[in-house]
Design an enzyme around this catalytic site. Structure first.
Site, PDB file in Angstrom:
ATOM      1  N   LYS A  53      26.702  58.834  -9.449  1.00 28.68           N
ATOM      2  CA  LYS A  53      28.277  59.547  -9.017  1.00 28.68           C
ATOM      3  C   LYS A  53      28.284  59.288  -7.589  1.00 28.68           C
ATOM      4  O   LYS A  53      29.636  59.140  -7.042  1.00 28.68           O
ATOM      5  CB  LYS A  53      28.057  61.056  -9.263  1.00 28.68           C
ATOM      6  CG  LYS A  53      28.286  61.586 -10.615  1.00 28.68           C
ATOM      7  CD  LYS A  53      28.331  63.056 -10.425  1.00 28.68           C
ATOM      8  CE  LYS A  53      27.811  63.588 -11.878  1.00 28.68           C
ATOM      9  NZ  LYS A  53      27.901  65.117 -11.845  1.00 28.68           N
ATOM     10  N   ASP A  76      17.562  65.911  -6.107  1.00 29.64           N
ATOM     11  CA  ASP A  76      17.791  66.905  -7.009  1.00 29.64           C
ATOM     12  C   ASP A  76      17.497  68.274  -6.382  1.00 29.64           C
ATOM     13  O   ASP A  76      16.523  68.504  -6.333  1.00 29.64           O
ATOM     14  CB  ASP A  76      17.481  66.662  -8.314  1.00 29.64           C
ATOM     15  CG  ASP A  76      17.634  67.870  -9.449  1.00 29.64           C
ATOM     16  OD1 ASP A  76      18.364  68.898  -9.162  1.00 29.64           O
ATOM     17  OD2 ASP A  76      17.265  67.727 -10.510  1.00 29.64           O
ATOM     18  N   ASN A 103      25.635  71.862   1.764  1.00 28.32           N
ATOM     19  CA  ASN A 103      26.769  72.202   1.076  1.00 28.32           C
ATOM     20  C   ASN A 103      26.777  72.403  -0.428  1.00 28.32           C
ATOM     21  O   ASN A 103      27.121  73.261  -0.937  1.00 28.32           O
ATOM     22  CB  ASN A 103      27.683  71.055   1.417  1.00 28.32           C
ATOM     23  CG  ASN A 103      28.779  70.870   0.255  1.00 28.32           C
ATOM     24  OD1 ASN A 103      29.785  71.978   0.185  1.00 28.32           O
ATOM     25  ND2 ASN A 103      28.922  69.997  -0.503  1.00 28.32           N
ATOM     26  N   TYR A 181      24.318  84.885  -7.553  1.00 28.72           N
ATOM     27  CA  TYR A 181      24.962  84.021  -6.679  1.00 28.72           C
ATOM     28  C   TYR A 181      25.126  84.625  -5.324  1.00 28.72           C
ATOM     29  O   TYR A 181      24.721  84.008  -4.225  1.00 28.72           O
ATOM     30  CB  TYR A 181      26.283  83.596  -7.145  1.00 28.72           C
ATOM     31  CG  TYR A 181      27.289  82.944  -6.271  1.00 28.72           C
ATOM     32  CD1 TYR A 181      27.047  81.533  -6.239  1.00 28.72           C
ATOM     33  CD2 TYR A 181      28.320  83.349  -5.846  1.00 28.72           C
ATOM     34  CE1 TYR A 181      27.706  80.494  -5.322  1.00 28.72           C
ATOM     35  CE2 TYR A 181      29.198  82.605  -5.128  1.00 28.72           C
ATOM     36  CZ  TYR A 181      28.671  81.120  -4.779  1.00 28.72           C
ATOM     37  OH  TYR A 181      29.644  80.166  -4.020  1.00 28.72           O
ATOM     38  N   LYS A 185      23.788  83.446  -1.617  1.00 30.95           N
ATOM     39  CA  LYS A 185      24.570  82.946  -0.303  1.00 30.95           C
ATOM     40  C   LYS A 185      24.186  83.990   0.783  1.00 30.95           C
ATOM     41  O   LYS A 185      24.361  83.540   1.855  1.00 30.95           O
ATOM     42  CB  LYS A 185      25.902  83.127  -0.912  1.00 30.95           C
ATOM     43  CG  LYS A 185      26.666  82.216  -1.923  1.00 30.95           C
ATOM     44  CD  LYS A 185      26.578  80.826  -1.210  1.00 30.95           C
ATOM     45  CE  LYS A 185      26.496  79.525  -2.211  1.00 30.95           C
ATOM     46  NZ  LYS A 185      26.616  78.323  -1.404  1.00 30.95           N
TER      47      LYS A 185
HETATM   48  N1  NAP Z   1      35.071  76.321  -4.090  1.00 29.65           N
HETATM   49  C1  NAP Z   1      35.094  77.607  -3.610  1.00 29.65           C
HETATM   50  O1  NAP Z   1      35.947  78.172  -3.936  1.00 29.65           O
HETATM   51  C2  NAP Z   1      33.884  77.899  -2.804  1.00 29.65           C
HETATM   52  C3  NAP Z   1      33.886  79.112  -2.405  1.00 29.65           C
HETATM   53  C4  NAP Z   1      33.028  79.704  -1.782  1.00 29.65           C
HETATM   54  C5  NAP Z   1      31.680  78.957  -1.389  1.00 29.65           C
HETATM   55  N2  NAP Z   1      31.893  77.661  -2.035  1.00 29.65           N
HETATM   56  C6  NAP Z   1      30.641  77.114  -1.777  1.00 29.65           C
HETATM   57  O2  NAP Z   1      31.086  75.681  -1.432  1.00 29.65           O
HETATM   58  C7  NAP Z   1      30.075  74.806  -1.738  1.00 29.65           C
HETATM   59  C8  NAP Z   1      30.524  73.292  -2.333  1.00 29.65           C
HETATM   60  O3  NAP Z   1      31.059  74.014  -3.517  1.00 29.65           O
HETATM   61  P1  NAP Z   1      32.366  73.120  -4.260  1.00 29.65           P
HETATM   62  O4  NAP Z   1      33.420  73.989  -4.438  1.00 29.65           O
HETATM   63  O5  NAP Z   1      32.654  71.951  -3.632  1.00 29.65           O
HETATM   64  O6  NAP Z   1      31.882  72.982  -5.666  1.00 29.65           O
HETATM   65  P2  NAP Z   1      31.647  71.668  -6.643  1.00 29.65           P
HETATM   66  O7  NAP Z   1      32.914  70.633  -6.789  1.00 29.65           O
HETATM   67  O8  NAP Z   1      30.823  72.180  -7.940  1.00 29.65           O
HETATM   68  O9  NAP Z   1      30.517  70.909  -5.887  1.00 29.65           O
HETATM   69  C9  NAP Z   1      29.122  71.131  -5.757  1.00 29.65           C
HETATM   70  C10 NAP Z   1      28.259  70.215  -5.529  1.00 29.65           C
HETATM   71  O10 NAP Z   1      26.986  70.579  -5.504  1.00 29.65           O
HETATM   72  C11 NAP Z   1      26.177  69.538  -6.178  1.00 29.65           C
HETATM   73  N3  NAP Z   1      25.063  69.875  -6.759  1.00 29.65           N
HETATM   74  C12 NAP Z   1      24.933  71.198  -7.661  1.00 29.65           C
HETATM   75  N4  NAP Z   1      23.771  71.323  -8.212  1.00 29.65           N
HETATM   76  C13 NAP Z   1      22.749  70.284  -7.659  1.00 29.65           C
HETATM   77  C14 NAP Z   1      21.550  70.030  -7.575  1.00 29.65           C
HETATM   78  N5  NAP Z   1      20.546  70.505  -8.388  1.00 29.65           N
HETATM   79  N6  NAP Z   1      21.235  68.772  -6.975  1.00 29.65           N
HETATM   80  C15 NAP Z   1      21.927  68.108  -6.209  1.00 29.65           C
HETATM   81  N7  NAP Z   1      23.161  68.586  -5.910  1.00 29.65           N
HETATM   82  C16 NAP Z   1      23.861  69.457  -6.697  1.00 29.65           C
HETATM   83  C17 NAP Z   1      27.116  69.002  -7.263  1.00 29.65           C
HETATM   84  O11 NAP Z   1      26.822  67.777  -7.706  1.00 29.65           O
HETATM   85  P3  NAP Z   1      26.819  67.150  -9.496  1.00 29.65           P
HETATM   86  O12 NAP Z   1      28.012  66.667  -9.342  1.00 29.65           O
HETATM   87  O13 NAP Z   1      25.693  66.581  -9.759  1.00 29.65           O
HETATM   88  O14 NAP Z   1      27.018  68.489 -10.127  1.00 29.65           O
HETATM   89  C18 NAP Z   1      28.313  68.796  -6.332  1.00 29.65           C
HETATM   90  O15 NAP Z   1      28.214  67.465  -5.739  1.00 29.65           O
HETATM   91  C19 NAP Z   1      28.910  75.319  -2.724  1.00 29.65           C
HETATM   92  O16 NAP Z   1      27.861  75.676  -1.966  1.00 29.65           O
HETATM   93  C20 NAP Z   1      29.795  76.657  -2.790  1.00 29.65           C
HETATM   94  O17 NAP Z   1      29.111  77.664  -3.377  1.00 29.65           O
HETATM   95  C21 NAP Z   1      32.941  77.099  -2.727  1.00 29.65           C
END
Ligand code: NAP
Length: 311
Positions: A53, A76, A103, A181, A185
């Site tokens: 990916k 991971d 992140n 969650y 955080k």
């Molecule tokens: N989007 C929002 O509204 C929002 C709001 C508040 C906070 N956040 C925070 O922003 C951060 C980024 O999230 P996002 O919104 O961009 O979500 P996302 O699109 O789901 O991205 C999350 C990333 O984390 C990776 N990940 C998850 N589990 C993992 C593991 N075991 N090992 C390595 N990588 C892993 C995923 O990889 P895979 O592709 O392999 O799953 C993906 O690249 C997170 O910490 C989230 O809590 C987001």
């Protein structure tokens, strides 16, 4: 606290010769951040559990930015042994690290345990990032003007247990997935605080942030664990930006001169929590509890030592 700095892309300096590492840098907010940093000439390492990916994402970025310097570290975050291996791989390849962006994350996934018997959200969102940051700390501290950015969430205020970190029951098996969650955080917020307190004197700037509500794949978790979420998702995400716009606060915290100026003007800003964009915001009572932050640090180190992952 309402101090804020306006965000302007001209505030992003040229990042030539700067090395960044971002977990989950191949998708969602991480991919948008990787792209923005690479566009400013940083060398960016994407730590990802899927090399395929990450390589696909790099091919996509290079179609727009042919000279982008991006490399992959396999990691991971759901298995601390893999985090250690990934950190060692990075350290074999680089002797400097200017920007570490913790992140990657999962939200409201059903209860499950990692190979180290830690609840999956706590392990992925917090403990793995604590380990990664700790293993990279000597390198960060030997680099000029290093920053650590913890992508937390305003969920640390609304969702975490009122008492704060639940040291007697860190896995929170009998609580809801939203509480778990928020708890993870809150740990991100306290970790940034403790890092600044311990290492701010050595030049490390460490902050946590909420990116805002951004349309990403993060909703996959609640869609699985919380049946009603499928119905309310359009409301939750109403008007929310996509990652390219939504990553602005991460970028601001990672590279803006504005943050450097704020910290220079007031050391107390180091360790704080920011909402979009560059707005210094209050945290929950637990989120500013320095004793709790210190206890969490000790708990984390002891846990990792017991697991044989940290000396
Ligand atoms: N989007 C929002 O509204 C929002 C709001 C508040 C906070 N956040 C925070 O922003 C951060 C980024 O999230 P996002 O919104 O961009 O979500 P996302 O699109 O789901 O991205 C999350 C990333 O984390 C990776 N990940 C998850 N589990 C993992 C593991 N075991 N090992 C390595 N990588 C892993 C995923 O990889 P895979 O592709 O392999 O799953 C993906 O690249 C997170 O910490 C989230 O809590 C987001």
């Amino acid at each position: 606290m309402t101090k804020s700095m306006p965000f302007n892309t001209s505030d992003i300096p040229d990042l030539n010769c700067r090395v960044a590492l971002i977990t989950g840098g191949h998708s969602g907010l991480g991919l948008a951040t990787t792209t923005a940093l690479a566009a400013k000439n940083a060398k960016v390492y994407i730590a990802s559990r899927s090399v395929a990916k990450a390589e696909e994402a790099i091919r996509g970025i290079r179609r727009r930015l042919p000279n982008a310097q991006i490399e992959v570290i396999e990691m991971d975050l759901g298995d601390l042994r893999s985090v250690k291996k990934g950190a060692e791989d990075f350290l074999r390849r680089e002797s400097k690290l200017h920007i570490l962006i913790n992140n990657a994350g999962i939200m409201c996934t059903p209860f499950s345990l990692t190979p180290q018997n830690r609840e999956i959200q706590l392990a992925t969102n917090y403990l793995s990032h604590f380990l990664l940051s700790s293993l990279l700390l000597p390198t960060l501290l030997s680099t000029s003007a290093p920053r650590v950015v913890n992508v937390a969430s305003d969920g640390h205020k609304k969702l975490a247990p009122k008492q704060g970190v639940m040291f007697e029951d860190m896995n929170l098996e009998n609580k809801g997935t939203w509480t778990r969650y928020g708890h993870s955080k809150l740990c991100n917020v306290l970790h940034a605080r403790a890092l600044a307190k311990r290492y701010g004197g050595e030049g490390l700037v460490s902050v946590s942030l909420h990116p805002g509500t951004v349309k990403t794949n993060l909703s996959a978790g609640p869609r699985k664990s919380t049946p009603i979420y499928k119905l309310i998702q359009p409301l939750v995400e109403w008007g929310a930006p996509g990652p390219e716009e939504g990553c602005a606060n991460i970028i601001w915290c990672a590279v803006s001169t504005g943050l450097g100026e704020l910290v220079k003007g007031d050391e107390g800003v180091n360790g704080c929590y920011f909402e979009p964009v560059g707005k210094l915001k209050g945290v929950s009572d637990a989120g500013k509890d320095d004793e709790m932050a210190e206890r969490l640090w000790e708990w984390s180190e002891e846990t990792l030592k017991r697991d044989g992952l940290f000396t």
